[in-house]
Design a protein around this motif. Structure first.
Motif: not given
Ligand code: 5AD
Length: 323
Positions: A245-272
């Motif tokens: 999504a970042r490559l397709l929409l370079p300027q978009a705001n892309l959140p680290v979703t709460t759902a990913l934080g709940v499923l896997d906090p470490q993966a959520a950190g990697r989104v940044y």
């Protein structure tokens, strides 16, 4: 790297080594756009009443096990102002599709918040309305509207959402853009019946709107829904979807979703590191946070001020600059 339907599908299915350069590139594109900053948003869940029967969501009206709550407009305005006092520059007002909150009432609440805190951006996220309502929200001072399309597969969409269609959903997103609001879209990863090609279509749909923001999170089964026995979505596939999504929409705001934080906090950190530049924090009254149960999760019952401080600290510890 071709970011058409076949190219995206291939990248979503590639092995980890083949995807690594894509992930890295998404991080570079994000840094070129936002540096090390992460935008933080306050999330106020003001009603968990919902007239819909979405088969994945714990708020669906058939779930009689969930105690329902609704904040008063005064409490909403008060909480928004407290969030602004604690340094938030955006508040997201989110609810189920609650008929109590008519477009007129929502517009009046937005207007009250904007008059009291003109610098606070207000985002609404309350489901589908006729096009006219989105214009009314804009006239009241609303800045953005979040409405995820959930899945770009029309048959899967119809199976998950009794009495509504993908066409109507996309129509709402276009009406949001036409009203001059920033549009937030998004979808779930790992819905039962979803394929890599569906996710490719999800990504291309975000681009076609085009969405100014996109929340991409894993599906999490809620035991009190018809999909309660299904498997959750994959964290690594969610990371890939955000990177693409970042490559397709370079300027978009892309959140680290709460759902990913709940499923896997470490993966959520990697989104940044792979395209994410936004995070939301609940400012919902602490005892009500656990009742906004889209999926099962527990949330700290800290004050708005404490929650914000903890979030800023955790971002700084990653070398990020909260803004
Ligand atoms: N798992 C993950 N995300 C969900 N949502 C709703 N139910 C679930 C679930 N079971 C997401 C949808 C919705 C947002 C508010 O929460 O994408 O748009």
């Amino acid at each position: 790297m071709k970011l058409d339907r076949a190219g995206l599908t291939g990248l979503l299915q590639a092995d980890d080594a083949a995807f690594a350069p894509v992930f890295e590139r998404a991080g570079e594109v994000c840094r070129a756009q936002f540096g090390d900053t992460v935008r933080i948003r306050a999330l106020l869940e003001f009603s968990n009443h919902c007239k819909r029967r979405c088969r994945y969501c714990g708020l669906n009206c058939a779930n009689t096990a969930l105690p329902r709550f609704r904040l008063t407009p005064d409490d909403m305005v008060h909480t928004a102002l407290e969030a602004a006092r604690c340094g938030y520059q955006t508040i997201v007002l989110q609810s189920g599709e609650d008929p109590f909150f008519t477009p007129d009432l929502l517009a009046s609440i937005v207007g009250r918040i904007k008059r009291a805190a003109p610098g606070l951006a207000v985002t609404l996220s309350c489901g589908e309305f006729p096009a006219e309502a989105y214009r009314r929200f804009r006239d009241a001072g609303c800045d953005r509207y979040l409405l995820k399309h959930e899945t770009a597969d029309p048959d899967l969409y119809a199976a998950l959402h009794p009495d509504s269609s993908l066409e109507e959903r996309v129509g709402c997103l276009r009406a949001i853009k036409a009203a001059g609001l920033e549009a937030g879209g998004g979808f779930m990863v790992g819905l039962p019946g979803q394929t890599a090609q569906t996710i490719a279509d999800d990504l291309l749909l975000l681009q076609s709107i085009p969405c100014d923001m996109a929340g991409i999170g894993p599906f999490l089964p809620h035991p009190d829904t018809p999909l309660g026995a299904e498997q959750p979505g994959s964290a690594s596939l969610t990371l890939r979807a955000v990177a693409l999504a970042r490559l397709l929409l370079p300027q978009a705001n892309l959140p680290v979703t709460t759902a990913l934080g709940v499923l896997d906090p470490q993966a959520a950190g990697r989104v940044y590191e792979g395209g994410g530049n936004v995070v939301m924090r609940k400012v919902t009254p602490p005892h009500l946070r656990k009742l906004y149960q889209i999926y099962p999760a527990s949330f700290p019952e800290t004050t708005i001020e404490e929650g914000r401080r903890a979030l800023e600290q955790s971002l700084r510890a990653r070398g990020k600059i909260p803004v």
